[in-house]
Design a protein around this motif. Sequence first.
Motif, PDB file in Angstrom:
ATOM      1  N   PHE A 148       0.854  -1.164   0.000  1.00  0.00           N
ATOM      2  CA  PHE A 148       0.000   0.000   0.000  1.00  0.00           C
ATOM      3  C   PHE A 148       0.901   1.229   0.000  1.00  0.00           C
ATOM      4  N   PHE A 176       1.776   4.491   0.511  1.00  0.00           N
ATOM      5  CA  PHE A 176       1.349   5.733   1.128  1.00  0.00           C
ATOM      6  C   PHE A 176       1.971   6.944   0.441  1.00  0.00           C
ATOM      7  N   PRO A 213       3.049  -6.986   5.857  1.00  0.00           N
ATOM      8  CA  PRO A 213       2.451  -5.811   5.206  1.00  0.00           C
ATOM      9  C   PRO A 213       2.552  -4.534   6.020  1.00  0.00           C
ATOM     10  N   ILE A 214       2.468  -4.652   7.335  1.00  0.00           N
ATOM     11  CA  ILE A 214       2.479  -3.424   8.112  1.00  0.00           C
ATOM     12  C   ILE A 214       3.849  -2.752   8.039  1.00  0.00           C
ATOM     13  N   PHE A 226       3.979  -1.026   4.691  1.00  0.00           N
ATOM     14  CA  PHE A 226       3.172   0.189   4.744  1.00  0.00           C
ATOM     15  C   PHE A 226       3.945   1.308   5.426  1.00  0.00           C
ATOM     16  N   MET A 227       4.567   0.987   6.553  1.00  0.00           N
ATOM     17  CA  MET A 227       5.302   2.023   7.274  1.00  0.00           C
ATOM     18  C   MET A 227       6.517   2.470   6.477  1.00  0.00           C
ATOM     19  N   ALA A 228       7.090   1.573   5.692  1.00  0.00           N
ATOM     20  CA  ALA A 228       8.205   1.975   4.836  1.00  0.00           C
ATOM     21  C   ALA A 228       7.742   3.006   3.827  1.00  0.00           C
ATOM     22  N   ILE A 262       5.406   5.118   4.280  1.00  0.00           N
ATOM     23  CA  ILE A 262       5.244   6.380   5.006  1.00  0.00           C
ATOM     24  C   ILE A 262       6.600   7.084   5.102  1.00  0.00           C
ATOM     25  N   PHE A 268      -9.181  -2.412  -3.089  1.00  0.00           N
ATOM     26  CA  PHE A 268      -7.781  -2.040  -3.292  1.00  0.00           C
ATOM     27  C   PHE A 268      -7.208  -2.554  -4.596  1.00  0.00           C
TER      28      PHE A 268
END
Lengths: 272, 328, 358
Positions: free
Chosen positions: B39, B41, B116-117, B120-122, B124, B267
């Motif tokens: 995802f 961001f 995945p989390i 995702f934070m990467a 960000i 998605f």
Amino acid sequence: MKDMSQGYTTADGRKIGGVMMEMKNITLRFGGVVAIKDISFDIREGEIRAIIGPNGAGKSSMLNVISGFYHPQEGEVWFRGERRPSMRPYQVARLGIARTFQNIALFEGMSVLDNIMTGRLNHMKASMLDQAIWWGKAQREESLNREKVEKVIDFLEIQHIRKTPVGRLPYGLKKRVELARALAAEPEILLLDEPMAGMNVEEKEDMCRFILDVNDEFGTTIALIEHDMGVVMDLSDRVVVMDYGKKIGDGTPDEVRNNQDVIDAYLGVAHD
Amino acid sequence: MPDQLLFALEVTLNGLTAGIMYALVALGFVLIFKASGIFNFAQGVMALFAALTLVGFQSGQIPFSHLINAMFGTRLHHFGWNMPTFMAIIATMAVMVLLAFLIERLVLKHLINQEPIILFMATIGLAYFLEGLGDIMWGAEVKRLDVGIPQGMSPMIDDLTFNWFGYGFYLDRLDLWAAGIAAVLVVSLTLFSQYTRQGRALRAVADDHQAALSVGISLRAIWVLTWSIAGFVALVAGIMWGAKSGVQFSLSLIALKALPVLILGGFTSIPGAIVGGLIIGVGEKLFDFFFQSTIGGATENWFAYMLALVFLLFRPQGLFGEKIIERV
Amino acid sequence: MIYREVGQYKTSYVADSHTFPIIGERRAYYLVLAVAFLVVPVFLTDYWAQSILVPFLIYSIAALGLNILIGYCGQLSLGTGAFMAVGAYAVFKLMTAFPEINLLIHIVLAGVVTAGVGVLFGLPSLRIKGFYLAVATLAAQFFLIWLFTRTPWFFNYSSTGMISAPTRTLFGMPISGPSASATTVYLVCLSFVVVLAWLARNLTRGSIGRQWMAIRDMDIAAEIIGVNPLKAKLTAFAVSSFFVGIAGALMFAVYLGAAEAGEAFGIDKSFLVLFMVIIGGLGSILGAFLGAAFLVVGPVLLKILLVNQLGWPTDLAAHVEIIVIGMLILVFLIAEPHGLTALWRTLKEKLRLWPFPH
């Protein structure tokens, strides 16, 4: 109604009681696929009941129905002589039903000890406030339950890895830790989903020994799914055979072994 | 027709065009999510970065001039030329491809097996990085973006609706162009993914990384391709948004708005991104129109998210997403 | 040589589950506490308090709260800024409505209010997971900030739309308002940090902590073995929001003194605390502190370097700061996803063996 007084003693002196759990006409569907079709069988107190059948027969689904994770569209589950209403899995666990999983479902972020301690959670009554303050009630309860967990650890011979994060363990030890977690709950019924999968001969012997000891020492009723026929025939008191979601055999290992339907569907015949 | 209804209709139409703008950003998300399960961001910031780069090339800005001046005491700002728009767009596209390449090489490659989390934070972190980079390269003041798309009220629509309803709708020509460009983009992306070899490879990767690897598809090449296409989509979105409201930081906040769009549309669905965008665009404007007097304005700040939240409670996979069956 | 455990063996389960099982570590911890309470106030300057120590303490509390939610229970939240706002506005309303009651009580009550709001916005977590939950918390973030800026009752109908903390005292000394000294503010925040960290430690080592982690690691299996997901998730939201609310209350009442919702508690704060939790290390109490220290001290150091030493303009320095933060996030996630805590643990392992290599 159930005749709870009926029981018998096995050849090697173990006591088997009356019917503890009964599945009545269970049908389970996923959209258009029928996973379980009108299956009925019972599990007696103190016995070791095997559920066997080819892959995709619906065995794990049956276990999930017993755990309360899947809700059958038709049929009823009876527990200790009463119809079990539709409930959430964690409520089923409180009734005293513990299990292991086919593809290990341990909590990889925690140590072995913490994983097994989660098995004790239905026995731990301290409120959140007690736990926040810790000294006194919560600490005492933690130590008490730790003691019980240590007994299970001794029983399964995993003392040396108790502080290891579970993610680092080899497959065989993970299976043992999962068994420990289920045992720590002091369950009435223990459901084992392919406990021997992926093990070599020695590991299988160890696991067999543990299962028999659990049944022998604690009198725990055990239902297990297993593919290794040798294990099934040696360990179990009675066997249920499933194929394509239907029951094709139900009886003692010998009865099942000689059942033609079972031979055709699953066991096969030895060629000379 | 009664006046209120005409107003509402006009608001709806403007909502649709606003929705197209959201959808443009959401498209980039969908592409990357389909191909890599990530995802992204940073998609909104990529749009901002692309727009900044375009303006920078067009006006002949020297990249990193602010930094160079601070370090060496110089006073450089511009090269002194003005690049024709067409060349500037090509140059910007080249930069976005280079960016895609670097992102794959320096970030994605190292995070392949993470949860995945973490991914995702990467993204960000990537968003923050790109935002700062854009600011340092091209400066953070608001810029005007002009690529020659006509702007201002559309006289055609005004006359047409005046003749029909006795009241001329105000629709910006830029929005009409945006709708047209978005349509072309969706059609060409769909054609690309269905009928070309690369498109097929992209769908294979989206389905199953291992299987795609086993038939010889280079995961990394596909990822560079995907992020480049997403970069192109970001550029288009950046141009549209930038032309409409100027190139500024708030553009990157659109990324957050794209989240509700994706929730509604799913998605992994390209048409879903469009439909989701339209629903959010119209919903926002209509909600504000009807309730402004009772609860005050600026409800677009949160309406989209609340709508997505309500949606999630009843249909967690969105309109077009796949239903998740959990197994143990 | 430095770090020895030889001869330290545990003879009871209680001893085995001590927070600092190695005596050397335990003594170091008490020393740090003693220095923090007794020595630092003597040498504390306004600058150090304002720029570094007080924000560090306050953000540590917020990071502790968010770590419980994300690190221990695995529920992603991007609404931290708004929940801090809830704490701030709650304490403001309490302070102005009940001026006789001690500020410390108000702060705790503000935490309780935030816990309630947290549970409300945490209800969707029963149906939604992962990114989807992040979006739900974004709804909370944007809606709550909008609510606070638009509803005059929240800022007592002030014409500026801002809330200001009136002066309140403790044992006769002002702890809020313009006359509060840096030292008193520091000690108040430090006390809250110590108590809250102790509570966090207790909760995470007990049964509820294990339930949270079970939900985080394998929520379906967790439910099958007996974890009630409703209770686990909502208590995580409640406890986490309690912490974050107190952080917000402290931030407004004793640190900022005056605030406006959109500016002080916007989405950038949500990301800031999230980064603290990631960089510090998910799922560890120490991580919250390390992350907060890193992201409070880091920018200050950077600014000193760039603006004071090299003479760069402040806006350029601000942009460099953003780039550096973004890069650090990426570097950490790639090299050490478990953050500074993991680095710290590796360091301790090496120290155990030093001077031997293995």
